[in-house]
Each structure stands twice: as structure tokens, then as C-alpha cells.
Design an enzyme around this catalytic site. Structure first.
Site, mmCIF file in Angstrom:
data_model
loop_
_atom_site.group_PDB
_atom_site.id
_atom_site.type_symbol
_atom_site.label_atom_id
_atom_site.label_comp_id
_atom_site.label_asym_id
_atom_site.label_seq_id
_atom_site.Cartn_x
_atom_site.Cartn_y
_atom_site.Cartn_z
ATOM 1 N N ARG A 192 0.842 -1.202 0.000
ATOM 2 C CA ARG A 192 0.000 0.000 0.000
ATOM 3 C C ARG A 192 0.881 1.257 0.000
ATOM 4 O O ARG A 192 1.958 1.270 0.591
ATOM 5 C CB ARG A 192 -0.869 -0.018 1.269
ATOM 6 C CG ARG A 192 -1.920 1.088 1.360
ATOM 7 C CD ARG A 192 -3.008 0.916 0.341
ATOM 8 N NE ARG A 192 -4.216 1.655 0.694
ATOM 9 C CZ ARG A 192 -5.215 1.846 -0.172
ATOM 10 N NH1 ARG A 192 -5.152 1.375 -1.393
ATOM 11 N NH2 ARG A 192 -6.295 2.503 0.196
ATOM 12 N N THR B 118 -8.965 0.249 -10.419
ATOM 13 C CA THR B 118 -8.381 -0.961 -9.818
ATOM 14 C C THR B 118 -8.489 -2.206 -10.706
ATOM 15 O O THR B 118 -9.245 -2.236 -11.672
ATOM 16 C CB THR B 118 -9.011 -1.209 -8.426
ATOM 17 O OG1 THR B 118 -8.901 -0.009 -7.680
ATOM 18 C CG2 THR B 118 -8.337 -2.295 -7.646
ATOM 19 N N GLU C 32 -5.973 3.890 -7.458
ATOM 20 C CA GLU C 32 -7.167 4.496 -6.855
ATOM 21 C C GLU C 32 -8.181 4.873 -7.915
ATOM 22 O O GLU C 32 -8.662 4.012 -8.606
ATOM 23 C CB GLU C 32 -6.821 5.689 -5.953
ATOM 24 C CG GLU C 32 -7.718 5.778 -4.711
ATOM 25 C CD GLU C 32 -9.208 5.914 -4.976
ATOM 26 O OE1 GLU C 32 -9.938 4.924 -4.770
ATOM 27 O OE2 GLU C 32 -9.663 7.004 -5.347
ATOM 28 N N ASP D 74 -7.986 8.045 -0.192
ATOM 29 C CA ASP D 74 -8.667 6.966 0.543
ATOM 30 C C ASP D 74 -8.646 7.219 2.052
ATOM 31 O O ASP D 74 -9.287 6.490 2.817
ATOM 32 C CB ASP D 74 -8.026 5.603 0.250
ATOM 33 C CG ASP D 74 -8.630 4.941 -0.988
ATOM 34 O OD1 ASP D 74 -9.468 5.569 -1.639
ATOM 35 O OD2 ASP D 74 -8.259 3.790 -1.290
ATOM 36 N N SER E 175 -7.986 0.714 2.778
ATOM 37 C CA SER E 175 -8.378 0.208 1.461
ATOM 38 C C SER E 175 -9.593 -0.705 1.588
ATOM 39 O O SER E 175 -9.943 -1.154 2.684
ATOM 40 C CB SER E 175 -7.206 -0.574 0.874
ATOM 41 O OG SER E 175 -7.607 -1.298 -0.267
ATOM 42 N N SER E 176 -10.206 -0.983 0.444
ATOM 43 C CA SER E 176 -11.272 -1.994 0.383
ATOM 44 C C SER E 176 -10.823 -3.213 -0.397
ATOM 45 O O SER E 176 -11.620 -4.134 -0.631
ATOM 46 C CB SER E 176 -12.507 -1.426 -0.319
ATOM 47 O OG SER E 176 -12.997 -0.333 0.395
ATOM 48 N N GLY F 63 -13.460 -2.049 -7.763
ATOM 49 C CA GLY F 63 -14.791 -1.499 -7.497
ATOM 50 C C GLY F 63 -14.899 -0.585 -6.291
ATOM 51 O O GLY F 63 -15.998 -0.410 -5.762
ATOM 52 N N GLY F 64 -13.760 0.018 -5.829
ATOM 53 C CA GLY F 64 -13.853 0.879 -4.659
ATOM 54 C C GLY F 64 -14.394 0.096 -3.483
ATOM 55 O O GLY F 64 -14.124 -1.099 -3.345
HETATM 56 N N1 GLU Z 1 -8.566 2.882 -3.686
HETATM 57 C C1 GLU Z 1 -9.460 1.816 -3.439
HETATM 58 C C2 GLU Z 1 -8.936 0.912 -2.368
HETATM 59 O O1 GLU Z 1 -7.780 0.885 -2.116
HETATM 60 C C3 GLU Z 1 -9.743 1.005 -4.635
HETATM 61 C C4 GLU Z 1 -10.416 1.780 -5.666
HETATM 62 C C5 GLU Z 1 -11.104 0.957 -6.663
HETATM 63 O O2 GLU Z 1 -11.249 -0.228 -6.551
HETATM 64 O O3 GLU Z 1 -11.539 1.531 -7.621
HETATM 65 O O4 GLU Z 1 -9.659 0.178 -1.787
#
Ligand code: GLU
Length: 618
Positions: free
Chosen positions: A142, A438, A458, A478, A503-504, A525-526
């Protein structure tokens, strides 16, 4: 063992109808700063970009067979977001390389052909199963915040949080990229092919050029402010200022040069030499200036953390721990569901996915709301914040959480569990804005080693800054923009110098009773990554629905904000959940679920039909 493809009939429906208003767990404004507003504002910028039809332009002959969304192999398997990257991984695997080797080759190609999503200017999380030592390692690559920043990084002079794109565009959002160091560390432990041999495909493609795909073209057109910096505008738009068209040949000699340096020198030039200087200069000289320094690059380390695993039914499900919220939130959802569904005879033989069984969708979205409330409150970088991770996944706690779910209506309001944090007391629940870009890749090699890796710059096209031919991330957005409320109750995921933003990303591996990997999965997918991955695990592990069918089925999700049903789903699921008191909306979902499952002695690779990825195995 999972079923490959199976379609069955019949479903169970709820009949109750209670009206419910307000599905949003984001707390109301608590002081002059508008808590949660940035999150909502950013999501309103999240245009409804429809999934892609099968690519006509990137139509390669892969391993003698046409590119495919589904592949079966006895020896090895690679599934990535782009045919070029899958082909690079396949070539490495075929010549005896390891899953780690293949992941490196694929990542270098993805940074070129899918520049909106990931690259060496970004960060990643990777689970790696080493077959010979029977060991699972969780790599954290990360990004880190510059040491010089503090919690007010995204607070304007008037005391309000930045608007999302004011924060994203330019140097301020750039964290020290971690992909290169993470992959180099993993390669030094588990690589088989020479490091320098893993860059050739990407170098050739960058030198000779590749055809711009439908998805890249769509995103250049749809994503806001792509052309807001000169270098990226020159790269992705033609001489008339038009977005590069589908099929246009895109070359990137600068990226080829960078890759040659990496191939020869490893990460040294990237973190301690000319490339570090270039990234620092580009970020600091930008009008939205960064406080990154050469020291931030010099001290960067990828971290090997304990994987986050939990027994679910007869499986051991493993993911990435903090600073990602992916593993713990996915496991909490599944753990809550395990408590709720055990008395419902849900392992019934006629289950066909959540779309056909609204009761199971109701449980899923309610479990998600509970898990997201905890995630939004407690998950942050564990090197800076006391994360009560064992308590959050404790069986007794999850059972108590599951009892909050009501059968015939949505819960009125969902609070986080109460844990007292030493020296801090409570944290303030606070989502952070995450838009969707992502990439996820799943790889199994002929030795039985497994990679599940999610990688990101991101938001699509990151900070819009380029150095060395690659795009720099905007991962610092984030973090929560707001550090505390008027009472000074702190947000766990506030900005701190040297810290990693929450993060996700949810790279997951599922093990059977004999501790053998049987399912590898992840998605972009955020924050929707979590319900994208969790839904498939729920349907496949709990109900024995086939992996292919589950990935194709519509998404139904709630990350604590609202209930979304994927466009194209049957009206019946919408009406039934609405009658139950939910307030669903139809929305396009662009997951990129790339998964591999084991069935006896075969590997099944599946690429999400919503994106241009392909699977290839032998
Ligand atoms: N920045 C997000 C994360 O680290 C991911 C963004 C995405 O999946 O579009 O969880």
C-alpha cells in the site's frame, strides 16, 4: 468442490411489507465540517459507466485458443483484466515460471494497457499460497503518505474538507507507490524465473504499441478531468484533443525505458534513484503540490502481515488485514450470515442466487450494513491505530451482531459495535471517498502456488500526473478528509505522516478441510469490492451455486449508503425488497471479478463478463 455450471428453478420469497426510510449509516453533520459529504459528493461524480460488451479490438489468439471468459486447465491458470496481461502471465507459467513471476509480468503489462486501473505508480495487496511450505503470506504494498503531512491535508483554509476532485487531481493525493517493492520482495522469496526476464512482454508492447481497447477509450471519455495535466493529455488524447479512438495504436517509449531500468536494477532506481527523483519532482512542482520527499521513497517498505482468516462453514476463508478493510469486512459479512442462515435450511437444493431468493438478499445487505458500520469506524493502518480486529471477528460478537437483523424489514439504523480503544476511547464512524478503478488478478502455477492480487492507482487515471511513462496514484484520498468532529472524537482513518490509507481491496483465497486452496477471487470497485466478492463467496460457499453462474448474476449490495440492484436484474427482486421496506435503486455495476476454483484435479478460471478480462489455462 464446486459445481461448474448449474441452473435450477424455484425460489423462496418474502411477503412482509414494512416501509422504511433512510438506509444511510453515514452520521449526520456533527460540526462545521460536513462529515460524510465528501463521500456522497464523490459518488455523485461516479458516472454510471455501463459494463463493456466483449472486446472486438483486443481479440488475441491466446495459447492457440481464442480469448475466453472461462477456461479450464489441469496444470495452471491465469485470469487478469486484459488479454495482453493474461497472455503475458500464461507465457511465464508455460515456461515453468511461478505464480509470483506471472503476476509480475501481468502487472507490468496491465500498467500499460489498462493504465486507468493500476500500475507501478500505485499500490497493491497480495495473498500468496506457497504449496511446498504450505504457507500463506499477505503482502501489503500500500502507498504511504509523505512524512511531512498531517491530518489537515484535505482541509481547506476555510476549515471545510476539499471537494473530491480538488483533492484527487495533482500532487497532493500521491502516496509513495508500493507495487514495485512488494513484487520484488515476493520475487526474492518465491520467484523461479529471473527477475529481468519478466518485463519483456510489457517492454515489447510499450515499444511497438498496442490497440486502445473499448474500455480504455470509454474511460478516457467518461472520467472527469483526465486531460487536466499536460503529459497525460498528450498521452491519451490525439493532436486535435480528441480521446484516443478504439483501435488507435498507443506507444509508450518512456514506460519501455522505465521497465528496462527496473529489469536491470530492480527497485533501487525506483525508490533511491532517478525514478524517485522524477516522481518527487513531478508531484512537488504540480500546482496542487505534494509534500513528498526523496526520504519518503528511501524509507518505503512493503510489509508482510499475518493473513486474516476465519472458519466459515467447513472452509477457511482468508483475506487481507488492515490497512485493507477488505478481508475483515468480507469475513464479518460471511460470519454474520453463517449465524443467520443456519436455521433456515438454506442449503436447499433449489437455490439460484440472491436475485431469485430475496430473503437471502435481505440477509446479505443487512449483514453488509452491520459489517460496514464497523469497517467505517475501526479499520485503518494498524501501525498507527489500535484496530480491535480480533474483537470484530470474534464468534460471539458476530453472533450478537447477527441477532440485530430482523427477518421482515430492514434495521432502522446500524451503529458500529462499541469497543474502547486504549488512550483514545471511541472513534468516529467515517467513510472515505473511493471511486472505481483498480484491477484483480488470480493465478495458479504448475507447482500449486497461488496468487490473489488486487492492484490500484485508486480512481481511474489516478492523480493524472505521469512520471517515467506511468501514472501516479491518488491513493491518499482513501483517507478520511475529516480528522475529527467538534468534540475532537478522532477518525481512525485520518491522514497522518507515513500512514497507509484504508483500502477496500479484497484479494481472497478459500481453503478446504485439508487446507488446500479451492477458490481464488478478488475484484476492483472501490468499497463495492467488498460486497462484489462477498456475494460470490456467499452464493458459492453457502448455497453451492456455480462460480460461473454467481459471477454472472446481478449484484445486490449495500455498503451502508443505499441498496443497489444491478441494472438488468429482474423487477421482482426490486419489488420484493422494496415491499420489505428497503429503498433500492437500479445501478450499473462494473465489478471485475477474476476467480479460479479447483474441481478435483482441474482449475476453472472465470473472468467477469462486465469487463474485458480473460482467463487462460493449460
Ligand atoms: N482505492 C481503493 C482501495 O484501495 C480502490 C479503488 C477501486 O477499486 O476503484 O480500496
Amino acid at each position: 468442490m464446486f459445481k461448474f455450471l448449474r441452473f435450477r428453478n424455484a425460489a423462496v420469497f418474502f411477503t412482509a411489507a414494512f416501509l422504511f426510510s433512510g438506509c444511510d449509516e453515514t452520521p449526520p453533520a456533527q460540526n462545521a465540517m460536513v462529515i460524510g459529504a465528501t463521500d456522497r459528493a464523490s459518488e455523485s461524480q461516479d458516472k454510471d459507466i455501463a459494463p463493456e460488451p466483449e472486446s472486438q479490438i483486443v481479440n488475441l489468439q491466446l495459447g492457440g485458443a481464442s480469448q475466453n471468459k472461462i477456461a479450464i486447465g489441469k496444470k495452471f491458470m491465469a485470469v487478469t483484466a486484459n488479454p495482453h496481461a493474461t497472455r503475458a502471465a500464461y507465457a511465464v507459467l508455460e515456461s515453468g515460471g511461478s505464480a509470483i513471476d506471472a503476476a509480475i509480468a501481468a502487472q507490468m503489462v496491465l500498467g500499460l494497457v489498462e493504465p486507468q486501473s493500476s500500475g507501478i505508480g500505485g499500490g497493491a495487496f497480495m495473498l500468496y499460497w506457497d504449496e511446498s511450505s504450505q504457507k500463506l503470506t499477505a503482502y501489503d504494498g500500500r502507498e504511504t503518505a509523505p512524512m511531512a503531512v498531517d491530518e489537515n491535508l484535505f482541509i481547506t483554509e476555510s476549515g471545510q474538507p476539499d471537494s473530491f476532485f480538488d483533492a484527487v487531481i495533482g500532487g497532493k493525493s500521491v502516496g509513495v507507490p508500493g507495487v514495485v517493492k512488494m513484487l520484488e520482495d515476493a520475487h526474492s522469496q518465491y520467484g523461479v524465473a529471473p527477475w529481468s526476464s519478466l518485463f519483456d512482454d510489457a517492454i515489447d508492447l510499450a515499444t511497438d504499441g498496442f490497440a486502445v481497447s473499448e474500455r480504455l477509450n470509454t474511460l478516457i471519455k467518461a472520467v472527469p478531468k483526465v486531460a487536466s495535466r499536460e503529459q497525460i493529455a498528450n498521452y491519451l488524447f490525439d493532436s486535435r484533443g480528441e480521446p484516443l479512438s478504439v483501435g488507435a495504436t498507443l506507444k509508450n517509449p518512456q514506460y519501455a525505458r522505465t521497465l528496462k531500468i527496473l529489469a536491470q536494477n530492480g527497485s533501487d532506481t525506483f525508490y533511491r534513484g532517478q525514478l524517485a527523483q522524477e516522481m518527487v519532482a513531478v508531484s512537488r512542482e504540480d500546482k496542487n503540490a505534494s509534500q513528498l520527499s526523496l526520504t519518503d521513497f528511501f524509507i518505503y517498505e512493503a510489509v508482510q502481515r499475518a493473513p486474516m482468516c476465519k472458519s466459515i462453514l467447513s472452509y477457511r476463508v482468508c483475506g487481507m488485514g488492515p490497512p485493507s478493510s477488505g478481508g475483515s469486512t468480507t469475513l464479518a459479512i460471511l460470519g454474520i450470515l453463517e449465524n443467520r442462515v443456519s436455521d433456515k435450511n438454506l442449503l436447499a437444493s433449489d437455490y439460484q442466487g440472491m436475485e431469485k431468493a430475496p430473503w437471502s438478499a435481505h440477509y446479505f445487505v443487512e449483514a453488509s450494513r452491520l459489517a460496514f458500520a464497523d469497517r467505517n469506524t475501526y479499520i485503518a493502518d494498524p501501525d498507527f491505530i489500535d484496530v480491535p480486529i480480533a474483537q470484530l471477528l470474534d464468534d460471539t460478537y458476530l453472533k450478537a451482531r447477527s441477532q440485530k437483523i430482523v427477518d421482515d424489514r430492514p434495521m432502522d439504523k446500524v451503529d458500529a459495535g462499541e469497543f474502547t480503544i486504549p488512550d483514545v476511547g471511541q472513534y468516529l464512524m467515517q467513510p472515505s471517498p473511493e471511486l472505481v478503478s483498480t484491477t484483480h488478478l488470480s493465478i495458479v502455477d504448475q507447482y500449486g502456488n497461488v496468487v490473489s492480487m488486487t492492484s490500484s492507482i485508486e480512481t481511474a487515471f489516478g492523480s493524472r500526473l505521469m512520471a517515467g511513462g506511468f501514472i501516479l496514484n491518488n491513493q491518499l484520498t482513501d483517507f478520511s478528509f475529516v480528522p475529527h468532529n467538534a468534540d475532537k472524537t478522532l477518525v481512525a482513518n485520518r491522514v497522518q505522516g507515513g500512514k497507509r490509507p484504508r483500502s477496500s481491496m479484497s484479494p481472497m483465497i478459500v481453503f478446504d478441510r485439508d487446507n488446500q486452496p479451492i477458490l481464488v477471487i478478488g475484484s476492483p470497485g472501490g468499497k463495492k469490492i467488498i460486497p462484489y466478492v462477498a456475494r460470490v463467496l456467499y452464493e458459492v460457499l453457502f448455497f453451492d451455486i456455480s462460480l460461473v453462474e454467481s459471477i454472472e448474476r446481478p449484484h445486490i449490495l449495500n455498503t451502508g449508503r443505499r441498496l443497489e440492484i444491478e441494472k438488468g436484474a429482474e423487477q421482482n427482486i426490486f419489488s420484493t425488497l422494496e415491499a420489505l421496506g428497503h429503498q433500492p435503486v437500479f445501478k450499473s455495476q462494473t465489478s471485475g471479478l477474476h476467480a479460479i476454483s479447483r474441481n478435483n484435479d482441474e482449475w476453472l478460471g472465470v473472468a467477469d463478463p462486465r469487463r474485458e478480462g480473460v482467463a487462460l489455462g493449460k
